[in-house]
Write a protein that holds these residues in place. Sequence first.
Motif, PDB file in Angstrom:
ATOM      1  N   GLY A   1       0.775  -1.222   0.000  1.00  0.00           N
ATOM      2  CA  GLY A   1       0.000   0.000   0.000  1.00  0.00           C
ATOM      3  C   GLY A   1       0.806   1.271   0.000  1.00  0.00           C
ATOM      4  N   ALA A   2       0.076   2.357  -0.199  1.00  0.00           N
ATOM      5  CA  ALA A   2       0.676   3.691  -0.176  1.00  0.00           C
ATOM      6  C   ALA A   2       0.671   4.189   1.262  1.00  0.00           C
ATOM      7  N   LEU A   3       1.633   3.755   2.051  1.00  0.00           N
ATOM      8  CA  LEU A   3       1.673   4.103   3.463  1.00  0.00           C
ATOM      9  C   LEU A   3       2.449   5.391   3.697  1.00  0.00           C
ATOM     10  N   LEU A   4       1.960   6.167   4.647  1.00  0.00           N
ATOM     11  CA  LEU A   4       2.620   7.398   5.059  1.00  0.00           C
ATOM     12  C   LEU A   4       3.229   7.162   6.432  1.00  0.00           C
ATOM     13  N   SER A   5       4.531   7.357   6.565  1.00  0.00           N
ATOM     14  CA  SER A   5       5.166   7.133   7.858  1.00  0.00           C
ATOM     15  C   SER A   5       4.811   8.262   8.818  1.00  0.00           C
ATOM     16  N   LYS A   6       4.741   7.912  10.071  1.00  0.00           N
ATOM     17  CA  LYS A   6       4.426   8.920  11.086  1.00  0.00           C
ATOM     18  C   LYS A   6       5.491  10.007  11.098  1.00  0.00           C
ATOM     19  N   SER A   7       6.748   9.602  10.947  1.00  0.00           N
ATOM     20  CA  SER A   7       7.838  10.583  10.971  1.00  0.00           C
ATOM     21  C   SER A   7       7.722  11.569   9.815  1.00  0.00           C
ATOM     22  N   ALA A   8       7.320  11.081   8.624  1.00  0.00           N
ATOM     23  CA  ALA A   8       7.166  11.968   7.470  1.00  0.00           C
ATOM     24  C   ALA A   8       6.026  12.955   7.693  1.00  0.00           C
TER      25      ALA A   8
ATOM     26  N   GLU B   1      -0.654  -0.192  12.693  1.00  0.00           N
ATOM     27  CA  GLU B   1       0.341  -0.666  13.651  1.00  0.00           C
ATOM     28  C   GLU B   1       1.138   0.456  14.306  1.00  0.00           C
ATOM     29  N   GLY B   2       0.507   1.599  14.525  1.00  0.00           N
ATOM     30  CA  GLY B   2       1.106   2.629  15.353  1.00  0.00           C
ATOM     31  C   GLY B   2       2.093   3.564  14.699  1.00  0.00           C
ATOM     32  N   GLU B   3       2.724   3.179  13.595  1.00  0.00           N
ATOM     33  CA  GLU B   3       3.786   3.996  13.016  1.00  0.00           C
ATOM     34  C   GLU B   3       3.527   4.445  11.587  1.00  0.00           C
ATOM     35  N   SER B   4       2.502   3.924  10.966  1.00  0.00           N
ATOM     36  CA  SER B   4       2.206   4.287   9.584  1.00  0.00           C
ATOM     37  C   SER B   4       0.713   4.569   9.429  1.00  0.00           C
ATOM     38  N   TYR B   5       0.417   5.311   8.362  1.00  0.00           N
ATOM     39  CA  TYR B   5      -0.972   5.666   8.083  1.00  0.00           C
ATOM     40  C   TYR B   5      -1.267   5.393   6.610  1.00  0.00           C
ATOM     41  N   SER B   6      -2.494   4.944   6.356  1.00  0.00           N
ATOM     42  CA  SER B   6      -2.952   4.755   4.989  1.00  0.00           C
ATOM     43  C   SER B   6      -4.117   5.702   4.741  1.00  0.00           C
TER      44      SER B   6
ATOM     45  N   VAL C   1       0.283  15.811  -1.617  1.00  0.00           N
ATOM     46  CA  VAL C   1       1.612  15.541  -2.183  1.00  0.00           C
ATOM     47  C   VAL C   1       2.201  14.279  -1.564  1.00  0.00           C
ATOM     48  N   LEU C   2       2.082  14.145  -0.256  1.00  0.00           N
ATOM     49  CA  LEU C   2       2.611  12.953   0.421  1.00  0.00           C
ATOM     50  C   LEU C   2       1.900  11.689  -0.070  1.00  0.00           C
ATOM     51  N   ILE C   3       0.594  11.783  -0.247  1.00  0.00           N
ATOM     52  CA  ILE C   3      -0.178  10.623  -0.715  1.00  0.00           C
ATOM     53  C   ILE C   3       0.227  10.249  -2.136  1.00  0.00           C
ATOM     54  N   ASP C   4       0.405  11.251  -2.996  1.00  0.00           N
ATOM     55  CA  ASP C   4       0.807  10.980  -4.382  1.00  0.00           C
ATOM     56  C   ASP C   4       2.191  10.342  -4.440  1.00  0.00           C
ATOM     57  N   GLU C   5       3.112  10.820  -3.628  1.00  0.00           N
ATOM     58  CA  GLU C   5       4.465  10.255  -3.609  1.00  0.00           C
ATOM     59  C   GLU C   5       4.437   8.807  -3.119  1.00  0.00           C
TER      60      GLU C   5
ATOM     61  N   GLY D   1       1.867   6.821  -3.303  1.00  0.00           N
ATOM     62  CA  GLY D   1       1.181   6.037  -4.328  1.00  0.00           C
ATOM     63  C   GLY D   1       2.105   5.636  -5.457  1.00  0.00           C
ATOM     64  N   ALA D   2       2.987   6.550  -5.865  1.00  0.00           N
ATOM     65  CA  ALA D   2       3.937   6.238  -6.938  1.00  0.00           C
ATOM     66  C   ALA D   2       4.886   5.119  -6.518  1.00  0.00           C
ATOM     67  N   LYS D   3       5.346   5.154  -5.279  1.00  0.00           N
ATOM     68  CA  LYS D   3       6.217   4.087  -4.775  1.00  0.00           C
ATOM     69  C   LYS D   3       5.464   2.757  -4.704  1.00  0.00           C
ATOM     70  N   ALA D   4       4.202   2.832  -4.265  1.00  0.00           N
ATOM     71  CA  ALA D   4       3.402   1.613  -4.141  1.00  0.00           C
ATOM     72  C   ALA D   4       3.195   0.968  -5.498  1.00  0.00           C
ATOM     73  N   GLU D   5       2.972   1.784  -6.529  1.00  0.00           N
ATOM     74  CA  GLU D   5       2.715   1.214  -7.850  1.00  0.00           C
ATOM     75  C   GLU D   5       3.929   0.461  -8.380  1.00  0.00           C
ATOM     76  N   LEU D   6       5.126   0.892  -8.020  1.00  0.00           N
ATOM     77  CA  LEU D   6       6.322   0.152  -8.411  1.00  0.00           C
ATOM     78  C   LEU D   6       6.314  -1.235  -7.773  1.00  0.00           C
ATOM     79  N   ALA D   7       5.882  -1.290  -6.506  1.00  0.00           N
ATOM     80  CA  ALA D   7       5.791  -2.589  -5.821  1.00  0.00           C
ATOM     81  C   ALA D   7       4.694  -3.443  -6.435  1.00  0.00           C
ATOM     82  N   TRP D   8       3.569  -2.828  -6.808  1.00  0.00           N
ATOM     83  CA  TRP D   8       2.484  -3.583  -7.442  1.00  0.00           C
ATOM     84  C   TRP D   8       2.959  -4.199  -8.758  1.00  0.00           C
ATOM     85  N   GLU D   9       3.649  -3.392  -9.549  1.00  0.00           N
ATOM     86  CA  GLU D   9       4.099  -3.875 -10.851  1.00  0.00           C
ATOM     87  C   GLU D   9       5.073  -5.039 -10.700  1.00  0.00           C
ATOM     88  N   LYS D  10       5.987  -4.919  -9.754  1.00  0.00           N
ATOM     89  CA  LYS D  10       6.968  -5.985  -9.524  1.00  0.00           C
ATOM     90  C   LYS D  10       6.276  -7.279  -9.110  1.00  0.00           C
ATOM     91  N   ARG D  11       5.348  -7.171  -8.152  1.00  0.00           N
ATOM     92  CA  ARG D  11       4.648  -8.369  -7.681  1.00  0.00           C
ATOM     93  C   ARG D  11       3.794  -8.973  -8.781  1.00  0.00           C
TER      94      ARG D  11
END
Length: 663
Positions: A324-331, A426-431, A455-459, A461-471
């Motif tokens: 998924g397109a997860l957003l880290s709490k730190s970000a 799980e406490g550290e990431s958000y979807s 902007v954070l969601i779009d970024e 999402g772009a990373k997630a799509e790379l993982a989707w394509e690979k899988r």
Amino acid sequence: MRYPSEGKRLFGIAVPISSINTKDGWRVGEYPDIVSFARLASSLGAGLVQILPVNDTGSQSSPYSALSAFALHPLYIRIDDLPEILKAPKAKAALARFAAKAQKGERFPYEDCLDAKLTALRAVYDASTEAIVSNPELKAFISERPWIKTYAVFKRLKASYKESSWRDWPEHRDPTAETIEQLWNDPSFSTEQFFHAWVQMRAFEQFSAAAGQVASMKLVLLGDIPILMNEDSADVWSKRSFFDTSMRAGAPPDMYSAAGQNWGFPLYDWNVMASDGHSFWRTRIAEAGRFYSAYRIDHVLGFFRIWALGDHEETGALGRFMPGALLSKSALLKAGFSEERLRWLSEPHVEGAELRAVQAGDSDASTESDANKALNLVFDRIGEEDLFLFKKNIRGESDITSLGLATTLSDYIKARWRDRALLLIEGESYSPVWSIRESRAWSSLSDDERKTLSVLIDEAGAKAELAWEKRGRELLTMLKEASTMMPCAEDLGAVPDCVPRVLAELKIPGLRVPRWMRLWDEPGQVFRPLEDYGVLSACTPSVHDSSTLRAWWEEEEGREEFCKAYCPTLLPAPKFLAAKDVPVVLKALAGAPSLLFVTQVQDIMDACDELRSDDPSIDRINVPGTVAPFNWTWRMPSAVEDLEELDGWIAIVGEACRRYNKI
């Protein structure tokens, strides 16, 4: 089987085995009936017959809710063709009496039909048990298929525990391979377990013989492989490490389902499956290859990413894609969202006054104490404010349902539960939730906050799509390599850009349903030209989860625009799709460049006044998101043999659906 029609455009006809009606057939279609239907299809000029999944689903009528990824459905066995039938004449007579109760044009009673068939199978088995158990052919059949023992033990245990889910069994909930082998070898259980193995051997023989005859007619038999498994299945029970039973698969909200769908099936643990060489899927495809030369990959998007839900949710609203397109709490903190702001975005805040107002206007409520009950059991008050948060022990919609609140109040609380912008993982990431921009939290953000979060969601999402394509590429490559069948992809839904790219790379046809083929992002949302479908596709006027072509035309929207795009000779679009107009539509769609043009049998029967139903809505196979006797029980109103006598209709359909093979 090897796909025999490489490079040819084919016309195909789709029908569930259970729906096939033959003069000498039973109340439900059976494996040998495929041959009769294939003969009709051939006379209509078809080169392909498509069927729904044929796995054993037990008491569930849905063919997508299997008890085993490998076992065939006993319902489709023809009792008269069993070698042992001569010793059990009463079983044959009982089935005949049951079949005689059928009403013309009925949707068959699934559970009653299954009970009658299983009773007959058991009577045949009991009359020849000793010979069956000692049959070397049966022992060889079992030896060649290790899954048989697991399935037979599972079925025997399930019956002994009154068909309850393995989760509720008093023992054997988490078996090892050694435990299953011990249970199989226990002589006190052998008679019962061999029954299930024998049923599978006879089902295999009948289905294999029918598939072989279809192939000898130079027709493609296209099967259907559901992506997901019923949790209450022999596979999840025995191969727990392959599955994530803490989550459920479903679909996000769309125009047809405002809250999305929760299918109730567990997810796969693809990492564990990969470490085992994907043996589960390779074996599954190999078994299918015994019968089919092509197969439909159900919900191919799930091989890229799956819509995952907590196991306490009832709808698909609060899901997320995995990966998924997860957003880290730190970000998020770095971007300026404080701890308090994140809490506001991810935890629904409920006003006490609004809750009480809903309670006061609820005519279903027995007493006004329901609101206080909800406040005490569901919410924690924030300080002295008349503002509340959900208690930590509320894990999902099912926990709210369990409180037994009045309907309006319960629905309101569930809507508020779903009303959030971010889902804490799980406490550290958000979807981001699917309906983030409709949430109250989103509406309260400043313009700068919305831009930053977008902007954070779009970024992400772009990373997630790379993982989707690979899988997706890895898993679909594995499936292609596992057989000589031609895979076809059911790629409906919210399709990420990587999906058509990978399908094209692997030469896997995708699905094109014209009513949904619009330029959704352009003004007017006009229908896409047929040329856009491309050769690497399968065009179909309707599918088992949709209304038929005629029902869509007469009961839904879009026929005028449809005619402008595909069949202008019908303009102005008639309100009712007459029999004479059906071939016009079919011919237009058959002209698509698609490799396959497949119609449901109902759609071609609507081209004949003698064959069409008075009400086209009754010809639908399934209504997604509903559980009812209506679903999956459609039966052809006319016998195949009677259709073969309609020379005029055959000529009309054959001409309308003719394909041109130059690609």
